[in-house]
Write a protein that holds these residues in place. Structure first.
Motif, short mmCIF file in Angstrom:
data_model
loop_
_atom_site.label_atom_id
_atom_site.label_comp_id
_atom_site.label_asym_id
_atom_site.label_seq_id
_atom_site.Cartn_x
_atom_site.Cartn_y
_atom_site.Cartn_z
N ASN A 4 0.86 -1.19 0.00
CA ASN A 4 0.00 0.00 0.00
C ASN A 4 0.89 1.23 0.00
N ILE A 5 0.40 2.31 -0.59
CA ILE A 5 1.16 3.55 -0.63
C ILE A 5 0.23 4.72 -0.34
N ALA A 6 0.73 5.74 0.36
CA ALA A 6 -0.05 6.94 0.66
C ALA A 6 0.89 8.12 0.81
N TRP A 42 4.50 4.90 -9.43
CA TRP A 42 4.07 5.90 -10.40
C TRP A 42 3.10 6.84 -9.70
N ARG A 43 3.23 8.12 -9.98
CA ARG A 43 2.32 9.11 -9.40
C ARG A 43 2.02 10.17 -10.44
N TRP A 44 0.85 10.78 -10.29
CA TRP A 44 0.43 11.82 -11.21
C TRP A 44 0.54 13.16 -10.51
N GLY A 45 0.84 14.19 -11.27
CA GLY A 45 0.97 15.53 -10.71
C GLY A 45 2.36 16.08 -10.93
N TYR A 49 9.08 17.25 -5.25
CA TYR A 49 9.36 16.36 -4.12
C TYR A 49 8.03 15.88 -3.55
N LEU A 50 8.01 14.62 -3.11
CA LEU A 50 6.78 14.07 -2.56
C LEU A 50 7.15 13.06 -1.48
N ASP A 51 6.66 13.28 -0.27
CA ASP A 51 6.86 12.32 0.82
C ASP A 51 5.73 11.31 0.79
#
Length: 65
Positions: A4-6, A42-45, A49-51
């Motif tokens: 899981n990822i958040a 993979w992330r959108w936006g 930087y993203l924690d």
């Protein structure tokens, strides 16, 4: 195996997870090894930087119980 990822905030509360603007976030290319797991996120936006936090649950098919 489940991963899981958040998104997370850097704070005194660990883990401080939330659903933010970097959605959806996808975990793939999961490759378990002896003692560690490799995976791709993979992330959108447009975030320089993203924690984020991941939770990894491993099921042992060789457990005699």
């Amino acid at each position: 195996m489940i991963i899981n990822i958040a998104e997370a905030a850097v704070s005194s509360i660990v883990p401080d997870k939330f659903i933010g603007d970097a959605k959806p976030m996808v975990v793939g290319n999961i490759c378990p090894h002896d003692g560690y797991v490799e995976f791709t996120v993979w992330r959108w936006g447009d975030f320089p930087y993203l924690d984020f936090w991941t939770d990894i649950l491993v099921f042992n098919s060789y457990d005699p119980r």
